[in-house]
Write a protein that holds these residues in place. Structure first.
Motif, PDB file in Angstrom:
ATOM      1  N   ILE A 164     -36.941 -12.937  43.642  1.00 18.59           N
ATOM      2  CA  ILE A 164     -36.419 -13.447  42.786  1.00 18.59           C
ATOM      3  C   ILE A 164     -36.245 -12.667  42.748  1.00 18.59           C
ATOM      4  N   VAL A 165     -35.535 -11.825  42.163  1.00 19.12           N
ATOM      5  CA  VAL A 165     -35.457 -10.648  40.876  1.00 19.12           C
ATOM      6  C   VAL A 165     -34.548 -11.839  39.238  1.00 19.12           C
ATOM      7  N   GLY A 166     -35.483 -11.448  38.281  1.00 18.52           N
ATOM      8  CA  GLY A 166     -35.086 -12.313  37.659  1.00 18.52           C
ATOM      9  C   GLY A 166     -35.069 -11.450  36.314  1.00 18.52           C
ATOM     10  N   ILE A 167     -34.464 -11.797  35.035  1.00 21.43           N
ATOM     11  CA  ILE A 167     -34.091 -11.053  33.439  1.00 21.43           C
ATOM     12  C   ILE A 167     -34.980 -12.112  32.584  1.00 21.43           C
ATOM     13  N   ALA A 168     -36.037 -12.184  31.498  1.00 19.69           N
ATOM     14  CA  ALA A 168     -36.010 -12.798  30.627  1.00 19.69           C
ATOM     15  C   ALA A 168     -35.585 -11.662  29.490  1.00 19.69           C
ATOM     16  N   GLY A 169     -35.870 -11.762  28.091  1.00 18.25           N
ATOM     17  CA  GLY A 169     -35.553 -12.395  26.826  1.00 18.25           C
ATOM     18  C   GLY A 169     -34.032 -11.923  26.375  1.00 18.25           C
ATOM     19  N   LEU A 170     -32.599 -12.053  26.869  1.00 16.17           N
ATOM     20  CA  LEU A 170     -31.752 -11.824  27.165  1.00 16.17           C
ATOM     21  C   LEU A 170     -31.795 -13.004  26.115  1.00 16.17           C
ATOM     22  N   ASP A 171     -30.421 -12.566  25.887  1.00 15.11           N
ATOM     23  CA  ASP A 171     -29.005 -13.712  24.887  1.00 15.11           C
ATOM     24  C   ASP A 171     -28.905 -14.704  25.448  1.00 15.11           C
ATOM     25  N   THR A 172     -29.414 -15.217  26.101  1.00 17.27           N
ATOM     26  CA  THR A 172     -28.968 -16.000  26.957  1.00 17.27           C
ATOM     27  C   THR A 172     -27.638 -17.013  26.560  1.00 17.27           C
ATOM     28  N   ARG A 173     -27.718 -17.337  24.755  1.00 13.33           N
ATOM     29  CA  ARG A 173     -26.684 -17.776  24.329  1.00 13.33           C
ATOM     30  C   ARG A 173     -25.205 -17.224  23.949  1.00 13.33           C
ATOM     31  N   ALA A 174     -25.845 -15.760  23.996  1.00 18.88           N
ATOM     32  CA  ALA A 174     -24.232 -15.133  24.282  1.00 18.88           C
ATOM     33  C   ALA A 174     -23.685 -14.775  25.623  1.00 18.88           C
ATOM     34  N   ALA A 175     -24.882 -14.881  26.419  1.00 23.08           N
ATOM     35  CA  ALA A 175     -24.132 -15.278  27.768  1.00 23.08           C
ATOM     36  C   ALA A 175     -23.668 -15.840  27.717  1.00 23.08           C
ATOM     37  N   THR A 176     -24.066 -17.478  27.784  1.00 26.50           N
ATOM     38  CA  THR A 176     -23.765 -18.619  28.106  1.00 26.50           C
ATOM     39  C   THR A 176     -22.033 -18.701  27.671  1.00 26.50           C
ATOM     40  N   ARG A 177     -21.788 -18.712  26.488  1.00 29.60           N
ATOM     41  CA  ARG A 177     -21.006 -18.573  25.849  1.00 29.60           C
ATOM     42  C   ARG A 177     -19.775 -17.429  26.312  1.00 29.60           C
ATOM     43  N   HIS A 178     -20.016 -16.487  27.328  1.00 31.19           N
ATOM     44  CA  HIS A 178     -19.686 -15.679  27.390  1.00 31.19           C
ATOM     45  C   HIS A 178     -18.937 -15.626  28.799  1.00 31.19           C
ATOM     46  N   LEU A 179     -19.333 -16.651  30.012  1.00 29.93           N
ATOM     47  CA  LEU A 179     -18.804 -17.614  30.845  1.00 29.93           C
ATOM     48  C   LEU A 179     -17.908 -18.454  30.502  1.00 29.93           C
ATOM     49  N   ARG A 180     -18.810 -19.263  29.818  1.00 30.85           N
ATOM     50  CA  ARG A 180     -17.832 -20.422  28.884  1.00 30.85           C
ATOM     51  C   ARG A 180     -16.195 -19.735  29.049  1.00 30.85           C
ATOM     52  N   ASP A 181     -15.886 -18.663  27.930  1.00 31.72           N
ATOM     53  CA  ASP A 181     -15.045 -18.234  27.765  1.00 31.72           C
ATOM     54  C   ASP A 181     -14.558 -17.780  28.804  1.00 31.72           C
ATOM     55  N   LYS A 182     -14.815 -16.974  29.861  1.00 29.59           N
ATOM     56  CA  LYS A 182     -14.222 -15.851  30.465  1.00 29.59           C
ATOM     57  C   LYS A 182     -14.279 -16.393  32.434  1.00 29.59           C
ATOM     58  N   GLY A 183     -14.508 -17.161  32.348  1.00 24.17           N
ATOM     59  CA  GLY A 183     -15.512 -18.138  34.044  1.00 24.17           C
ATOM     60  C   GLY A 183     -16.830 -17.474  33.991  1.00 24.17           C
ATOM     61  N   ALA A 184     -16.769 -17.615  35.646  1.00 21.71           N
ATOM     62  CA  ALA A 184     -17.958 -18.093  36.145  1.00 21.71           C
ATOM     63  C   ALA A 184     -18.262 -16.358  36.733  1.00 21.71           C
ATOM     64  N   MET A 185     -18.669 -15.088  37.267  1.00 19.42           N
ATOM     65  CA  MET A 185     -18.347 -13.644  37.518  1.00 19.42           C
ATOM     66  C   MET A 185     -19.194 -13.425  38.692  1.00 19.42           C
ATOM     67  N   ARG A 186     -18.905 -12.387  39.303  1.00 20.67           N
ATOM     68  CA  ARG A 186     -20.030 -11.378  39.968  1.00 20.67           C
ATOM     69  C   ARG A 186     -20.372 -11.460  39.010  1.00 20.67           C
ATOM     70  N   SER A 187     -21.974 -11.203  39.407  1.00 18.79           N
ATOM     71  CA  SER A 187     -22.996 -10.123  38.599  1.00 18.79           C
ATOM     72  C   SER A 187     -23.889  -9.713  39.197  1.00 18.79           C
ATOM     73  N   GLY A 188     -25.150  -8.787  38.244  1.00 17.49           N
ATOM     74  CA  GLY A 188     -26.305  -8.252  39.658  1.00 17.49           C
ATOM     75  C   GLY A 188     -27.160  -8.371  37.793  1.00 17.49           C
ATOM     76  N   ILE A 189     -28.891  -8.482  38.462  1.00 12.97           N
ATOM     77  CA  ILE A 189     -29.405  -8.176  37.948  1.00 12.97           C
ATOM     78  C   ILE A 189     -30.321  -7.005  38.139  1.00 12.97           C
ATOM     79  N   PHE A 190     -30.907  -5.630  37.025  1.00 12.52           N
ATOM     80  CA  PHE A 190     -31.029  -4.380  37.551  1.00 12.52           C
ATOM     81  C   PHE A 190     -32.491  -3.922  36.808  1.00 12.52           C
ATOM     82  N   SER A 191     -33.863  -4.252  37.347  1.00 14.42           N
ATOM     83  CA  SER A 191     -34.459  -4.752  37.147  1.00 14.42           C
ATOM     84  C   SER A 191     -35.397  -3.230  37.898  1.00 14.42           C
ATOM     85  N   GLY A 192     -36.905  -3.178  36.702  1.00 15.49           N
ATOM     86  CA  GLY A 192     -37.404  -1.893  37.061  1.00 15.49           C
ATOM     87  C   GLY A 192     -37.020  -0.639  37.013  1.00 15.49           C
ATOM     88  N   PRO A 193     -37.258   0.472  38.389  1.00 16.16           N
ATOM     89  CA  PRO A 193     -36.650   1.361  38.073  1.00 16.16           C
ATOM     90  C   PRO A 193     -34.721   1.683  38.311  1.00 16.16           C
TER      91      PRO A 193
END
Length: 396
Positions: free
Chosen positions: A109-138
């Motif tokens: 499972i590719v994850g991401i830590a340290g991001l601003d989850t509050r800002a991400a949640t507010r964005h999804l609450r306003d714009k709606g769930a949407m397609r996304s991707g996590i890119f980590s390492g290289p």
């Protein structure tokens, strides 16, 4: 300390949230959603209903109690990706046998830590769930335009049929606990272990069957009742399960459905379903029982809902007699429960098994038990009447 590897969460509208790599490295794609539970992250991760979704935890500290072998809801972690603000550096609990990081890496499972989850949640609450991707390492070093293009190439959740990916491959049975009252066939659309245990504890032998089960295979088990589980995907893409359920209703077999099962009962009765802007995901949703006026705090995980009239009894469009909406979410008036008035069938949109809580709705399993007992009593009375009415033989 080693320098943290970079990672970034990319949303299909171009919004980017940088962070650091967590879990497996690489890239992953899914529908970005947020979950508001303050506890129960292990149950969330192993809930098959989260297949195809990148889950953003609104609670900042995740992983503090580690991972154990008693609480998983299924055989693996199902989320497409995982995001948290401040994963715990220490796992401290008497039942912990591994860290969350260990299990994320083990299941890829590719994850991401340290991001601003509050800002991400507010964005999804306003714009709606949407397609996304996590890119980590290289992969975090890829050109931002290339990352966004990869996200936009992914299929949307609308129209997705995911039950085959999470369902069991073969029938298995969990025996009743205590006095046996009958059996229930669970159509596994993404079943959680807590649901199976709740039904077995009500005296039912639980037969868990693949989502591909046919009517003939289902009734070869001679079930006293049928249950549709929770699961991922769009109910509009599950016509076969709707057809199967209509056969169950026609035979007047007692039926109970939760979450995805509620949406499929709605479709079987002839109601439409629709996609919610950002869905309900968490363990703190207030739901009112319109029959009693009682409000319960409930656990949710759904992005689709049933469109049905609230506040009145209606004739079902598909011709299964009368039905009514029994439960409504107090936050947004979303339909949270249905009941047939002329058939032994009902459903709820939320999770009465609710591991790790709340347990306000556990009584719904008792209601289902009572439904099975009532149907069994009716069958017994009908059989007795038939015996009495049968002609007796003898010499003339």
């Amino acid at each position: 300390m080693p320098t943290p590897e970079p990672a970034v969460l990319v949303l299909e509208d171009g919004r980017r949230f940088p962070g650091r790599a967590w879990g497996a490295r690489g890239r992953t794609f899914g529908e970005a959603v947020f979950a508001t539970g303050m506890t129960g992250y292990q149950e969330t991760l192993t809930d098959p209903s989260y297949a195809g979704q990148i889950v953003i935890q609104t609670a900042p500290h995740i992983g503090n109690t580690g991972m154990n072998d008693e609480d998983p809801e299924s055989r693996r972690i199902w989320v497409a990706g995982y995001a948290a603000h401040a994963p715990s550096r220490i796992a401290s609990n008497q039942r912990s046998v591994r860290t969350l990081d260990d299990d994320l890496e083990h299941d890829g499972i590719v994850g991401i830590a340290g991001l601003d989850t509050r800002a991400a949640t507010r964005h999804l609450r306003d714009k709606g769930a949407m397609r996304s991707g996590i890119f980590s390492g290289p992969d975090a070093a890829l050109d931002p335009d290339e990352q966004l293009a990869l996200v936009r190439e992914q299929p949307a959740m609308s129209g997705a049929n995911l039950s085959a990916e999470v369902s069991t491959d073969a029938v298995y049975t969990v025996p009743a606990v205590g006095e046996r009252i009958g059996s229930v066939a669970i159509v596994d659309l993404g079943i959680k272990a807590a649901t199976i245990h709740a039904l077995a504890e009500r005296g039912l032998d639980v037969h868990v069957v693949p989502e591909s089960v046919t009517v003939e295979e289902l009734y070869a088990l001679n079930p006293s009742a049928v249950f549709y589980s929770n699961g991922p995907g769009d109910p509009e893409a599950s016509d076969r399960h709707v057809a199967l359920l209509r056969e169950v209703l026609t035979r007047r077999t007692p039926f109970f459905g939760i979450c995805f099962g509620n949406q499929l009962l709605g479709r079987a009765l002839g109601f439409d379903t629709y996609k919610l802007p950002f869905g309900h995901r968490g363990i703190n949703q207030p739901v009112v029982d319109l029959r009693s006026g009682r409000v319960g705090i409930t656990a949710h995980n759904h992005g689709f809902a049933v469109q049905a009239p609230i506040g009145r009894v209606v004739d079902t469009p598909a011709g299964f007699g009368r039905a009514e909406v029994t439960h409504v979410d107090l936050n947004d008036d979303v339909v949270e429960g249905l009941a047939c008035l002329d058939l032994p069938a009902f459903s709820v949109q939320y999770h009465p098994e609710a591991a790790a809580g709340p347990h306000d709705a556990a009584e719904l399993f008792d209601r289902f038990r009572d439904l099975v007992l009532a149907a069994s009593a009716e069958e017994g009375e009908a059989a007795a009447i038939a015996v009495e009415a049968a002609p007796t033989g003898g010499a003339s």
